[in-house]
Scaffold this motif. Structure first.
Motif, mmCIF file in Angstrom:
data_model
loop_
_atom_site.group_PDB
_atom_site.id
_atom_site.type_symbol
_atom_site.label_atom_id
_atom_site.label_comp_id
_atom_site.label_asym_id
_atom_site.label_seq_id
_atom_site.Cartn_x
_atom_site.Cartn_y
_atom_site.Cartn_z
ATOM 1 N N VAL A 10 0.850 -1.180 0.000
ATOM 2 C CA VAL A 10 0.000 0.000 0.000
ATOM 3 C C VAL A 10 0.884 1.226 0.000
ATOM 4 C CG1 VAL A 10 -1.773 1.246 1.271
ATOM 5 C CG2 VAL A 10 -1.750 -1.243 1.329
ATOM 6 N N GLU A 11 0.478 2.232 -0.822
ATOM 7 C CA GLU A 11 1.203 3.501 -0.796
ATOM 8 C C GLU A 11 0.216 4.638 -0.981
ATOM 9 O OE1 GLU A 11 3.048 4.585 -5.005
ATOM 10 O OE2 GLU A 11 3.729 2.630 -4.306
ATOM 11 N N VAL A 12 0.568 5.799 -0.445
ATOM 12 C CA VAL A 12 -0.289 6.976 -0.554
ATOM 13 C C VAL A 12 -0.029 7.621 -1.905
ATOM 14 C CG1 VAL A 12 -0.844 9.222 0.459
ATOM 15 C CG2 VAL A 12 -0.212 7.315 1.942
ATOM 16 N N ARG A 17 -2.027 12.428 -0.687
ATOM 17 C CA ARG A 17 -1.198 13.413 0.020
ATOM 18 C C ARG A 17 -1.867 14.784 0.004
ATOM 19 N NH1 ARG A 17 2.774 10.060 -1.906
ATOM 20 N NH2 ARG A 17 2.967 11.051 -3.942
ATOM 21 N N PHE A 18 -2.455 15.158 -1.152
ATOM 22 C CA PHE A 18 -3.159 16.430 -1.263
ATOM 23 C C PHE A 18 -4.306 16.470 -0.265
ATOM 24 C CE2 PHE A 18 -6.321 19.337 -2.861
ATOM 25 C CZ PHE A 18 -5.583 20.415 -3.342
ATOM 26 N N TYR A 19 -5.073 15.371 -0.182
ATOM 27 C CA TYR A 19 -6.206 15.292 0.742
ATOM 28 C C TYR A 19 -5.739 15.459 2.182
ATOM 29 C CZ TYR A 19 -10.295 13.658 3.236
ATOM 30 O OH TYR A 19 -11.369 13.577 4.084
ATOM 31 N N HIS A 24 -9.437 17.934 1.423
ATOM 32 C CA HIS A 24 -10.403 17.629 0.371
ATOM 33 C C HIS A 24 -9.659 17.065 -0.827
ATOM 34 C CE1 HIS A 24 -9.353 21.158 -2.153
ATOM 35 N NE2 HIS A 24 -9.171 21.766 -1.002
ATOM 36 N N HIS A 25 -10.398 16.363 -1.681
ATOM 37 C CA HIS A 25 -9.808 15.775 -2.881
ATOM 38 C C HIS A 25 -9.474 16.890 -3.868
ATOM 39 C CE1 HIS A 25 -9.474 13.430 -6.602
ATOM 40 N NE2 HIS A 25 -9.208 12.406 -5.796
ATOM 41 N N PRO A 26 -8.378 16.776 -4.607
ATOM 42 C CA PRO A 26 -8.007 17.850 -5.529
ATOM 43 C C PRO A 26 -9.035 18.090 -6.637
ATOM 44 C CG PRO A 26 -6.547 15.959 -5.791
ATOM 45 C CD PRO A 26 -7.389 15.700 -4.592
ATOM 46 N N ASP A 27 -9.842 17.108 -6.981
ATOM 47 C CA ASP A 27 -10.835 17.274 -8.035
ATOM 48 C C ASP A 27 -12.224 17.629 -7.500
ATOM 49 O OD1 ASP A 27 -8.857 16.607 -9.836
ATOM 50 O OD2 ASP A 27 -9.402 14.475 -9.864
ATOM 51 N N ASP A 28 -12.342 17.897 -6.206
ATOM 52 C CA ASP A 28 -13.632 18.237 -5.613
ATOM 53 C C ASP A 28 -14.146 19.541 -6.228
ATOM 54 O OD1 ASP A 28 -15.800 18.938 -4.028
ATOM 55 O OD2 ASP A 28 -14.846 18.279 -2.180
#
Length: 160
Positions: A10-12, A17-19, A24-28
């Motif tokens: 598992v990796e981020v 990382r942005f979240y 919040h999600h970068p595409d929100d």
């Protein structure tokens, strides 16, 4: 996440990382256009001051007053929405300590399709206050049996 020879890995991701950094999600879409939120930054109105809660509080107060004065409140033929709303009103009254001291609001069927509310004495049998303490024995068991009922004696003597 991909599966390696010895299990899962598992990796981020960059979006993860942005979240973690921004919440919040970068595409929100709420955070589009210069990264500013389209959602107002002022704190929202507390639940107790929202119109639904105020209306429910008024209904709960009226229901409790009627129950104290009349002993019961009946609805002869409520539809499903009315039953659901009255259930919410009763739950609101219970959660906010609006029931009279040493009483609780109970609901029972009335007639074929009706609904009746009344005030019952004491706490609900399933209430936490009615549960035995950690040191209490669930069922009192005598240390010595004397003068047994014939059925109990037969069970005691039964080998099977």
């Amino acid at each position: 996440m991909d599966k390696g020879s010895d299990g899962l890995r598992v990796e981020v991701t960059e979006a993860g990382r942005f979240y973690l950094q921004h919440g919040h999600h970068p595409d929100d879409p709420a955070f589009a256009d210069d990264g500013e939120s389209l959602v107002p930054s002022e704190p929202s109105t507390p639940y107790s001051e929202r119109p639904v809660a105020r209306a429910r509080r008024v209904k709960a107060q009226e229901l409790v007053q009627r129950l104290v004065a009349e002993g019961y409140v009946r609805f002869a033929d409520p539809d499903d929405d009315e039953v659901a709303e009255w259930r919410r009103v009763v739950n609101y009254a219970k959660r906010h300590g609006m029931e009279p001291e040493c009483k609780r609001i109970e609901k029972v069927p009335y007639g074929r399709l009706g609904l009746e509310f009344f005030l019952a004495e004491g706490p609900h049998p399933n209430a936490r206050s009615q549960r035995p303490g950690a040191t209490a024995s669930g069922v009192p068991v005598p240390s010595r049996l004397a003068s047994l009922h014939p059925i109990v004696a037969a069970l005691r003597d039964d080998e099977g």
